[in-house]
Design an enzyme around this catalytic site. Structure first.
Site, mmCIF file in Angstrom:
data_model
loop_
_atom_site.group_PDB
_atom_site.id
_atom_site.type_symbol
_atom_site.label_atom_id
_atom_site.label_comp_id
_atom_site.label_asym_id
_atom_site.label_seq_id
_atom_site.Cartn_x
_atom_site.Cartn_y
_atom_site.Cartn_z
ATOM 1 N N CYS A 11 33.563 33.684 41.280
ATOM 2 C CA CYS A 11 34.435 33.169 40.226
ATOM 3 C C CYS A 11 35.430 32.305 40.966
ATOM 4 C CB CYS A 11 35.144 34.281 39.459
ATOM 5 S SG CYS A 11 36.407 33.591 38.366
ATOM 6 N N CYS A 31 39.220 32.861 39.576
ATOM 7 C CA CYS A 31 39.934 34.121 39.828
ATOM 8 C C CYS A 31 38.943 35.167 40.320
ATOM 9 C CB CYS A 31 40.707 34.573 38.599
ATOM 10 S SG CYS A 31 39.846 34.374 37.029
ATOM 11 N N SER A 32 38.551 36.096 39.470
ATOM 12 C CA SER A 32 37.687 37.176 39.957
ATOM 13 C C SER A 32 36.836 37.760 38.837
ATOM 14 C CB SER A 32 38.544 38.273 40.582
ATOM 15 O OG SER A 32 39.469 38.729 39.599
ATOM 16 N N CYS A 33 36.394 36.927 37.886
ATOM 17 C CA CYS A 33 35.612 37.436 36.754
ATOM 18 C C CYS A 33 34.343 38.102 37.269
ATOM 19 C CB CYS A 33 35.279 36.295 35.805
ATOM 20 S SG CYS A 33 36.783 35.586 35.101
HETATM 21 FE FE FE Z 1 37.707 34.909 37.108
#
Ligand code: FE
Length: 204
Positions: free
Chosen positions: A107, A110-112
C-alpha cells in the site's frame, strides 16, 4: 485529560504501549469506546484473526478447483463461504502466483491490508523503505530484503492496495504435496507468501 504528542514517533515497545494506552484513555473518556470493547477488539485481532485464516483459504483453493475459481473471481464472497470476512475485507482481490507471474502487494499510501485473512500488517509492510522500494525495484527488493530470488523469466507484478480494494496472493502450491490434507497444506502457507514477499514452505 491525557496529552498525546503526535509529533514524536514512538520507537520502543514501551513508547508504543504508552501511546496506545493514551489513545485508549481518550477514546474511553470521550465515551467513543468502552474498555471492554477495546479489549475485545485487541483479543480478536491478536488471537482469532490472522494469517492462519488466509492459509486455510489457500489450502482449500489448492485442493478444490471450483473454489479457486470463485476465490479468484471474488475473494470476499469466496471467503465468506468459509465463514471468513469482516472489517477491512469488504473488497478483497486474490491473485494467483504461478511459474510465470509473481504478484506482490504494497500500500504505497499507508498500510491497507486484508485483515480478515492476514490479520494486522507487519511493521515492515507499513514502512517507507518497503513501500518505496517494492514499487521502484521489486526484483531487487524481493531478493535483498526478503531473500526471494525469482528467475528473470518470471514477471513480477506489484499491486497497490487502498482503502477500497485490498489484494493478497494465492501462492504456488509446492511440489510433492499431492497427498497432503488441507490442514497439512495450510501449515505450508505463510503470511509472506500471501503478501507475495515469500513462497509457500517446502514440505521437506
Ligand atoms: Fe493504505
Amino acid at each position: 485529560m491525557t496529552r498525546v504528542n503526535l509529533v514524536h514517533e514512538p520507537k520502543t515497545d514501551d513508547e508504543i504501549a504508552a501511546r496506545v494506552k493514551a489513545i485508549e484513555s481518550i477514546l474511553t473518556e470521550k465515551g467513543l469506546m468502552s474498555e471492554a470493547g477495546v479489549d475485545k477488539f485487541a483479543e480478536l485481532y491478536e488471537n482469532e484473526v490472522g494469517p492462519q485464516l488466509g492459509a486455510k483459504v489457500v489450502a482449500k483453493a489448492w485442493t478444490d478447483t471450483d473454489f479457486k475459481k470463485r476465490l479468484l473471481k471474488n475473494a470476499t464472497s469466496a471467503c465468506r463461504e468459509l465463514g471468513i470476512g469482516g472489517l477491512q475485507g469488504e473488497h478483497m482481490i486474490a491473485l494467483e502466483n504461478t511459474d510465470d507471474v509473481h504478484n506482490v502487494v504494497v500500500c504505497t499510501l499507508c498500510s491497507c491490508y486484508p485483515w480478515p485473512v492476514l490479520g494486522l500488517p507487519p511493521n515492515w509492510f507499513k514502512s517507507m523503505p518497503y513501500r518505496s522500494r517494492i514499487t521502484r525495484e521489486p526484483r531487487l527488493c524481493l531478493k535483498e530484503d526478503f531473500g526471494l530470488e525469482l528467475d528473470n523469466g518470471v514477471e513480477i507484478r506489484v499491486w497497490d492496495s487502498n482503502s477500497e480494494i485490498r489484494y493478497w496472493m494465492v501462492p504456488k502450491r509446492p511440489e510433492g504435496t499431492e497427498r497432503m490434507s488441507e490442514d497439512e497444506l495450510a501449515a505450508l502457507v505463510t503470511r509472506d507468501s500471501m503478501i507475495g514477499t515469500g513462497l509457500a514452505r517446502n514440505p521437506q
